[in-house]
Design a protein around this motif. Structure first.
Motif, PDB file in Angstrom:
ATOM      1  N   LEU A 113       0.887  -1.486  -0.291  1.00  0.00           N
ATOM      2  CA  LEU A 113       0.170  -0.199   0.012  1.00  0.00           C
ATOM      3  C   LEU A 113       1.152   1.279   0.017  1.00  0.00           C
ATOM      4  N   ARG A 114       1.513   0.984   0.746  1.00  0.00           N
ATOM      5  CA  ARG A 114       2.748   2.843   1.041  1.00  0.00           C
ATOM      6  C   ARG A 114       3.779   2.388  -0.022  1.00  0.00           C
ATOM      7  N   ALA A 115       3.828   0.993  -0.842  1.00  0.00           N
ATOM      8  CA  ALA A 115       4.873   1.686  -1.970  1.00  0.00           C
ATOM      9  C   ALA A 115       3.230   2.142  -3.647  1.00  0.00           C
TER      10      ALA A 115
ATOM     11  N   GLU B  16       8.057   0.622  -5.251  1.00  0.00           N
ATOM     12  CA  GLU B  16       8.489  -0.135  -4.192  1.00  0.00           C
ATOM     13  C   GLU B  16      10.179  -0.208  -3.496  1.00  0.00           C
ATOM     14  N   GLU B  17      11.144   0.582  -4.338  1.00  0.00           N
ATOM     15  CA  GLU B  17      12.332   0.607  -3.365  1.00  0.00           C
ATOM     16  C   GLU B  17      12.232   1.400  -2.092  1.00  0.00           C
ATOM     17  N   TYR B  18      11.489   2.325  -2.297  1.00  0.00           N
ATOM     18  CA  TYR B  18      11.111   3.178  -0.894  1.00  0.00           C
ATOM     19  C   TYR B  18      10.423   2.446   0.208  1.00  0.00           C
TER      20      TYR B  18
ATOM     21  N   ILE C 163       7.913  -9.879  -2.875  1.00  0.00           N
ATOM     22  CA  ILE C 163       8.848 -10.547  -1.598  1.00  0.00           C
ATOM     23  C   ILE C 163       9.278  -9.379  -1.035  1.00  0.00           C
ATOM     24  N   LEU C 164       9.845  -9.513   0.196  1.00  0.00           N
ATOM     25  CA  LEU C 164      10.612  -8.337   0.887  1.00  0.00           C
ATOM     26  C   LEU C 164      11.927  -8.389   0.328  1.00  0.00           C
ATOM     27  N   ALA C 165      12.558  -7.231   0.050  1.00  0.00           N
ATOM     28  CA  ALA C 165      14.321  -7.219  -0.675  1.00  0.00           C
ATOM     29  C   ALA C 165      15.045  -7.598   0.638  1.00  0.00           C
TER      30      ALA C 165
END
Length: 285
Positions: free
Chosen positions: A13-15, A72-74, A173-175
């Protein structure tokens, strides 16, 4: 034991919110440039194309290039396929970009064109025109319901926020899985339940309202609009279901409400207008 952990609804949601800010920034820059070079009328004619191209341009330099979006990077999430072990193929990413950029816009535009074709058809009886237009009106009204319902499903399971990602099978997935902590998602499930209840109440109310008033509304507007050759300043075509703003300018009913989703100013005079103050002109000649 898997090395990859699927991201939760909070990160997704934040992304999405971060990417939406960038979409709007790109669209604003392109719109400003278009207005300065070609004028407001040209921008009004191609504003839907500007919206689509802004999103697709953003996807071109991020998702289609095999990179994360800034959102997504954030939030440190990475796109993967259904196995959660491989990156999506180029075709999956291309379909994602196309569907997310213009999927619903294409459907809405196609339904609007079909409405005009039916309305302008001189061989159809007025009764059948009313029925066809009512059915198409239901289709258009169902699109926002479908989007909100899909969001409710996302709040419940935390997998797909966009319908385009569900259709293309792209997950996250989580980086940095080592930062993962067990999270309580009851708040999102409560939000999902509230969203579903709100949708059910809104749908029942809209259905009742449509059943009581819609047949007469369409009948009056078909007779009215057949006598009206005025042009809508937004779609630059003959107005369908003419309505007036508080500043006195006339538009198609669907055009002005689509406009008000992202702007609160009259497209012609830039006066502040509210959706609740739009007046349908049922006896306009």
């Amino acid at each position: 034991m898997t090395l990859f952990i699927q991201s939760g609804p909070a990160e997704v949601l934040r992304a999405v919110q971060k990417d939406q800010i960038l979409f709007e920034l790109i669209e604003k820059k392109i719109s400003t440039l278009l207005i300065k070079i070609f004028g407001t009328v040209t921008w009004l004619r191609y504003r839907q194309l500007v919206h689509i191209s802004s999103k697709f341009l953003y996807y071109t330099f991020t998702t289609l290039s095999g990179c994360q979006t800034l959102g997504e990077e954030y939030t440190n999430i990475i796109q993967v396929d259904l196995t959660l072990h491989q990156s999506p193929s180029f075709m999956q990413r291309l379909m994602l970009a196309i569907l997310d950029a213009c999927g619903f816009t294409f459907i809405d535009h196609s339904v609007s064109k079909l409405e005009r074709r039916i309305f302008e058809n001189t061989f159809l009886h007025e009764k059948f025109k009313c029925k066809f237009l009512q059915c198409l009106g239901i289709v258009k009204a169902s699109l926002p319901f479908l989007i909100h319902f899909h969001h409710a499903v996302f709040y419940w399971d935390g997998t797909y926020y966009n319908i385009a990602k569900r259709l293309t099978g792209i997950k996250y997935i989580l980086a940095k899985p080592w930062l993962f902590k067990e999270r309580k998602l009851y708040g999102f499930k409560i939000l999902a339940a509230i969203t579903i209840i709100n949708l059910l109440i809104s749908s029942l109310h809209s259905t009742w309202k449509w059943y009581i008033t819609n047949p007469e509304y369409y009948k009056k507007n078909i007779v009215t609009e057949s006598k009206n050759s005025g042009k809508c300043s937004l779609c630059l075509d003959n107005r369908i279901f003419t309505c007036s703003t508080t500043c006195g300018h006339l538009y198609c009913w669907y055009c002005i409400f689509n406009w008000l989703e992202t702007n609160n100013q009259c497209p012609v005079c830039r006066d502040i207008i509210e959706a609740s103050r739009i007046v349908p002109l049922q006896n306009y000649n």
